[in-house]
Design an enzyme around this catalytic site. Structure first.
Site, PDB file in Angstrom:
ATOM      1  N   ARG A  54       0.850  -1.218   0.139  1.00 44.21           N
ATOM      2  CA  ARG A  54      -0.058   0.035  -0.033  1.00 44.21           C
ATOM      3  C   ARG A  54       0.753   1.347  -0.074  1.00 44.21           C
ATOM      4  NH1 ARG A  54      -2.487  -3.497   3.209  1.00 44.21           N
ATOM      5  NH2 ARG A  54      -1.368  -2.724   5.183  1.00 44.21           N
ATOM      6  N   THR A  55       1.926   1.437   0.739  1.00 48.05           N
ATOM      7  CA  THR A  55       2.777   2.430   0.968  1.00 48.05           C
ATOM      8  C   THR A  55       3.478   2.727  -0.335  1.00 48.05           C
ATOM      9  OG1 THR A  55       2.592   2.168   3.304  1.00 48.05           O
ATOM     10  CG2 THR A  55       4.325   3.849   2.263  1.00 48.05           C
ATOM     11  N   LYS A  82      25.263  -6.639  -2.089  1.00 48.38           N
ATOM     12  CA  LYS A  82      26.589  -6.886  -2.196  1.00 48.38           C
ATOM     13  C   LYS A  82      27.422  -6.178  -1.120  1.00 48.38           C
ATOM     14  CE  LYS A  82      26.799  -5.663  -6.320  1.00 48.38           C
ATOM     15  NZ  LYS A  82      27.440  -5.266  -7.874  1.00 48.38           N
ATOM     16  N   ARG A 104      11.439   3.957   2.987  1.00 52.98           N
ATOM     17  CA  ARG A 104      11.040   2.909   4.210  1.00 52.98           C
ATOM     18  C   ARG A 104      11.976   1.904   4.670  1.00 52.98           C
ATOM     19  NH1 ARG A 104       5.519   1.551   4.813  1.00 52.98           N
ATOM     20  NH2 ARG A 104       5.301  -0.521   5.984  1.00 52.98           N
ATOM     21  N   HIS A 132       5.334   6.718  11.247  1.00 52.53           N
ATOM     22  CA  HIS A 132       5.051   6.648   9.839  1.00 52.53           C
ATOM     23  C   HIS A 132       4.053   7.907   9.525  1.00 52.53           C
ATOM     24  CE1 HIS A 132       3.307   5.326   5.905  1.00 52.53           C
ATOM     25  NE2 HIS A 132       3.436   3.789   6.369  1.00 52.53           N
TER      26      HIS A 132
END
Length: 194
Positions: A54-55, A82, A104, A132
């Site tokens: 969703r975000t 890596k 995020r 958030h």
């Protein structure tokens, strides 16, 4: 406001301004052609070090509706596998000429660090147990509009129920709702309260 990193850092005027922008975006979403040139010529990159549906899609959709070019980063197909550091990843993305970065990350404070390393605007799309802010602002928008009270939650009692201790959304909601005047009550077992 250059960055959107932390709900608690927003004053009442900041939140009211953002809720007004949300009203305009709702109107855009109701048009037959859901696109405006507000961010034409700008590039928004999504740096998602944590899975999201969703975000990530909400930010991508918003950027495209505002006519921005978008870039998506996912850890699974990146040089992070890596050993590339968060700082190097952020600087690499910035070197591609981005104007804004949505971050995020599972570590609290990661978007704040990214904002200190690059010149592009940074939006916190959720970090660890911290915050958030965009979800909290969306919830504040929903509450104020459903109640029909403008941008004020004074006199409104809001319960935040669940695992408040580990919820970045709950932390953001508490700050946003309180800034708009709501009385907040947390409901959870003692082990799940901050």
């Amino acid at each position: 406001m250059r960055h959107l990193l932390d709900t608690a850092a927003l004053g009442r005027d900041d939140i009211v301004d953002l809720l007004g922008v949300a009203d305009a975006c709702v109107e855009i979403g109701e048009r037959a052609i859901r696109k405006v040139p507000v961010l034409r010529g700008r590039t928004v990159a999504s740096l998602f070090f944590e899975d999201s549906t969703r975000t990530r899609l909400s930010f991508e959709t918003a950027a495209k509706r505002l006519s921005a070019d978008t870039m998506s980063f996912t850890v699974g197909s990146s040089s992070v596998n890596k050993g590339e550091s968060l700082r190097d990843t952020a600087r690499t993305i910035e070197a591609m000429g981005v104007d804004a970065v949505v971050v995020r990350h599972r570590s609290s404070g990661a978007p704040h660090r990214v904002a200190s390393w690059i010149d592009a605007a940074v939006v916190n799309g959720g970090d660890g147990w911290h915050d958030h802010p965009t979800q909290a602002l969306l919830d504040a928008y929903t509450l104020t509009r459903r109640r029909g009270v403008g941008d004020d939650l004074t006199g409104c009692r809001v319960l935040v129920v669940g695992d408040v201790k580990h919820s970045r959304v709950a932390r953001g909601q508490i700050a946003a709702f309180a800034t708009l005047g709501a009385e907040i009550t947390l409901v959870a077992p003692p082990t799940l309260l901050p």
